[in-house]
Write an enzyme that holds these catalytic residues in place. Structure first.
Site, PDB file in Angstrom:
ATOM      1  N   SER A 241       0.793  -1.348  -0.168  1.00 33.99           N
ATOM      2  CA  SER A 241       0.048   0.013  -0.187  1.00 33.99           C
ATOM      3  C   SER A 241       0.685   1.268  -0.145  1.00 33.99           C
ATOM      4  O   SER A 241       2.130   1.279   0.458  1.00 33.99           O
ATOM      5  CB  SER A 241      -0.891   0.000   1.242  1.00 33.99           C
ATOM      6  OG  SER A 241      -0.322   0.084   2.431  1.00 33.99           O
ATOM      7  N   GLN A 243       0.335   3.654   2.079  1.00 36.61           N
ATOM      8  CA  GLN A 243       0.543   3.979   3.318  1.00 36.61           C
ATOM      9  C   GLN A 243       1.628   3.333   4.064  1.00 36.61           C
ATOM     10  O   GLN A 243       2.651   3.924   4.725  1.00 36.61           O
ATOM     11  CB  GLN A 243      -0.618   3.581   4.381  1.00 36.61           C
ATOM     12  CG  GLN A 243      -0.539   3.986   5.957  1.00 36.61           C
ATOM     13  CD  GLN A 243      -1.840   3.548   6.344  1.00 36.61           C
ATOM     14  OE1 GLN A 243      -2.688   2.934   5.768  1.00 36.61           O
ATOM     15  NE2 GLN A 243      -1.682   4.049   7.590  1.00 36.61           N
ATOM     16  N   GLY A 244       1.738   2.027   3.636  1.00 39.21           N
ATOM     17  CA  GLY A 244       2.820   1.276   4.221  1.00 39.21           C
ATOM     18  C   GLY A 244       4.218   1.505   3.496  1.00 39.21           C
ATOM     19  O   GLY A 244       5.242   1.634   4.148  1.00 39.21           O
ATOM     20  N   GLU A 264       6.868  -0.437  -4.468  1.00 40.69           N
ATOM     21  CA  GLU A 264       5.806  -0.337  -5.353  1.00 40.69           C
ATOM     22  C   GLU A 264       4.620  -0.425  -4.890  1.00 40.69           C
ATOM     23  O   GLU A 264       4.136  -1.224  -4.191  1.00 40.69           O
ATOM     24  CB  GLU A 264       5.887  -1.832  -6.340  1.00 40.69           C
ATOM     25  CG  GLU A 264       5.086  -1.593  -7.361  1.00 40.69           C
ATOM     26  CD  GLU A 264       3.868  -2.714  -7.220  1.00 40.69           C
ATOM     27  OE1 GLU A 264       2.673  -2.222  -6.999  1.00 40.69           O
ATOM     28  OE2 GLU A 264       4.174  -3.734  -7.341  1.00 40.69           O
ATOM     29  N   CYS A 301      -1.661  -5.130  -8.628  1.00 42.04           N
ATOM     30  CA  CYS A 301      -1.632  -3.738  -8.725  1.00 42.04           C
ATOM     31  C   CYS A 301      -1.794  -2.885 -10.108  1.00 42.04           C
ATOM     32  O   CYS A 301      -1.786  -1.704  -9.942  1.00 42.04           O
ATOM     33  CB  CYS A 301       0.131  -3.627  -8.326  1.00 42.04           C
ATOM     34  SG  CYS A 301       0.902  -4.510  -9.208  1.00 42.04           S
ATOM     35  N   GLU A 392      -7.526   4.557  -4.749  1.00 39.75           N
ATOM     36  CA  GLU A 392      -7.419   3.092  -5.082  1.00 39.75           C
ATOM     37  C   GLU A 392      -8.466   2.360  -4.274  1.00 39.75           C
ATOM     38  O   GLU A 392      -8.498   2.392  -3.091  1.00 39.75           O
ATOM     39  CB  GLU A 392      -5.929   2.374  -4.894  1.00 39.75           C
ATOM     40  CG  GLU A 392      -6.001   0.984  -5.649  1.00 39.75           C
ATOM     41  CD  GLU A 392      -4.529   0.405  -5.281  1.00 39.75           C
ATOM     42  OE1 GLU A 392      -4.324  -0.566  -6.124  1.00 39.75           O
ATOM     43  OE2 GLU A 392      -3.887   1.022  -4.407  1.00 39.75           O
TER      44      GLU A 392
END
Length: 527
Positions: A241, A243-244, A264, A301, A392
């Site tokens: 993600s 965020q991560g 990625e 993705c 997303e």
């Protein structure tokens, strides 16, 4: 055979008290194995061993590294049904997907083995001395790529094999000469342990130094944070993600010695349905994209999350057909209860935005953890004025944008965040008429597709899997294919160095027989 322990060098260790289990999303029950989260002491031991291993592994020949990579592939294949069944029990994915991803993983390992066996990847560059040059004599300078050091790889939730323990990041790092510490993904820790076992066996069989590989369990963020902050770690690979990935990037940047994070992350992969293509092939494209949106339950993705067209009868037909076709497809299981929970939450947040109309959502009851695919539509003006619509939705969902004009379409493309892919659906003069729009799209993506679908990433040297932020943290590199090795190396020059002390790649006689750039000419000849 699966113990739940951490693989640290040549040992399996479980000294901690924090434990967890994986979940079978199809049955909605816990799998039986108890996994032990790595302790601070275990993390320290793994990194210390990796640091020591680097001093030897960095200088291993391409042939020796290739034997290691090929041995990993052999050991993974030897796991056979146990690996496939564990994969399916932890993901809810079918056997065909498990076999396909295993094949991709094996292919990646063997392609890197071939790369380092040949050896020219080090980009050896030689500029010979010219002592007679005036007014300043020219020195002999030679350059090549050298490994960075210990690399931390974070397993990906949606690819337990190809992007995880022995996936592309790990294979590329081994090929470069970097030891790897994997932070195993908690959703498929059993699959990760089996692959870790395969790497461990391969390392021992091929004489790799202890610490060339470790696999650490963790159900939270603590282990990952400690690894990224450790001064002996020199680079990070992540697939997941925004965020991560951004959290890891920030951590690495704030270290006393900042290190690269090759992450990625998110992408909604815009698709441009241009007018002539819509007029002549609206039904065909709609059927194709219904399948692409729902492929793998949308857990790729490169899932096409955004479709952009010019309003009119042709676009209306496309939307109508897409909406009809997508609800005819049987829903499939998502990877984990938390993933389907996030899918439903993000989907509901998006469709609740003012001006968004739901044109299709699977209308029947579904099995547990199976996703209800959906399509929504919004006007171009509304999209431009609502930045949250770029969010997303990880799963089988797509938003169609109806633009008033070509200029509005270009403005929408220019407003997008960085993406992994962009797709052009065009016929006749579409590509010429919409040249400016296509150029705008090129500036926002890492890969552009013509009359196809973005789902499906071929593993080959010319594939670019990355893109402008936040698709990835560094758009200059790919996460797929042999060129991804360049993330784990740095250029290094020798000046006026005695020939006998140079690495083989830079010696006068070219003992490796590799292609080198000598005084601006590519050659395999000796000097």
């Amino acid at each position: 055979m699966i113990t739940g322990h951490n693989y640290i060098g040549h040992q399996r260790i479980a000294s901690g008290n924090t434990t967890y289990k994986t979940i079978n999303p199809k049955l909605n029950i816990e799998n039986p194995t108890v996994f032990y989260e790595a302790t601070e002491e275990e993390i320290e031991k793994a990194v210390s061993l990796a640091k020591d291993a680097f001093q030897h592994f960095r200088n291993f020949s391409g042939a020796k590294k290739a034997s290691f990579l090929n041995a990993i592939a052999d050991e993974i294949l030897a796991l056979d049904e146990l690996l496939l069944k564990t994969y399916m029990a932890e993901t809810g994915l079918p056997e065909g997907r498990a076999k396909g991803e295993r094949g991709r993983t094996i292919g990646q390992l063997r392609s890197f083995a071939d790369l380092v066996s040949e050896g020219s990847w080090v980009e050896a560059t030689i500029d010979t001395a010219a002592p007679e040059r005036t007014p300043i004599p020219k020195q002999d300078i030679r350059k090549m790529l050298v490994p960075l050091g210990p690399v931390v790889v974070f397993g990906a939730s949606n690819f337990p094999l190809a992007y995880s323990t022995a996936g592309g990041d790990t294979a590329a790092a081994f090929a470069a000469g970097c030891p790897v510490i994997v932070k195993s993904h908690p959703m498929h820790a059993g699959t990760g342990e089996l692959v870790a076992m395969a790497i461990h066996k391969a390392a021992q069989k091929t004489g790799m130094p202890e610490g060339v590989f470790s696999n650490l369990n963790s159900s939270g963020i603590e282990v990952g944070v400690q690894l990224v902050k450790h001064p002996a770690v020199k680079a990070v690979g992540f697939t997941g993600s925004i965020q991560g990935g951004r959290a890891l990037f920030d951590l690495a940047s704030q270290r006393p010695e900042p290190i690269p994070v090759f992450a990625e992350m998110g992408s909604i992969n815009p698709v441009l349905l241009l007018p002539e293509a819509a007029s002549s092939k609206a039904t065909t494209h709609a059927k194709t994209y219904a399948s692409s949106i729902t492929l793998g339950t949308g857990q790729f993705c490169t899932n096409p999350g955004l479709i952009i067209g010019i309003k009119g009868a042709a676009l209306d037909l496309f939307i109508k057909t897409l909406s009809e076709e997508i609800i005819q497809i049987n829903p499939s299981c998502m990877l984990h209860p938390s993933i389907i929970g996030n899918y439903e939450k993000n989907k509901q947040q998006l469709i609740a935005q003012q001006g968004v109309t739901v044109t299709a959502e699977y209308p029947h009851e579904t099995a547990v953890n199976h996703a209800r695919q959906a399509v929504s539509v919004v006007k171009g003006e509304t999209f431009l004025n609502t930045p949250s619509l770029q969010q997303e939705v990880f799963g089988p969902f797509s938003l169609v944008i109806s633009c008033s004009t070509k200029e509005e379409m270009e403005k929408i493309i220019s407003s997008l965040e960085g993406q992994l892919t962009g797709t052009i659906l065009a016929e006749g003069n579409d590509a010429v008429q919409f040249e400016a729009v296509i150029e705008a799209l090129k500036n926002r993506v890492g890969r552009i597709i013509f009359n196809g679908v973005p789902t499906g990433v071929e593993v080959c040297p010319s594939m670019l899997h990355g893109g402008p932020y936040p698709a990835s943290t560094d758009s200059r590199f790919t996460a797929v294919g042999v060129h991804s090795i360049k993330r784990w190396v740095r250029p290094f020059s020798y000046q006026s160095w005695p020939d006998q002390l140079l690495p083989d790649a830079l010696k006068n006689r070219n003992p490796l027989g590799i292609t080198r750039t000598v005084n601006n000419q590519q050659t395999t000849a000796s000097l």
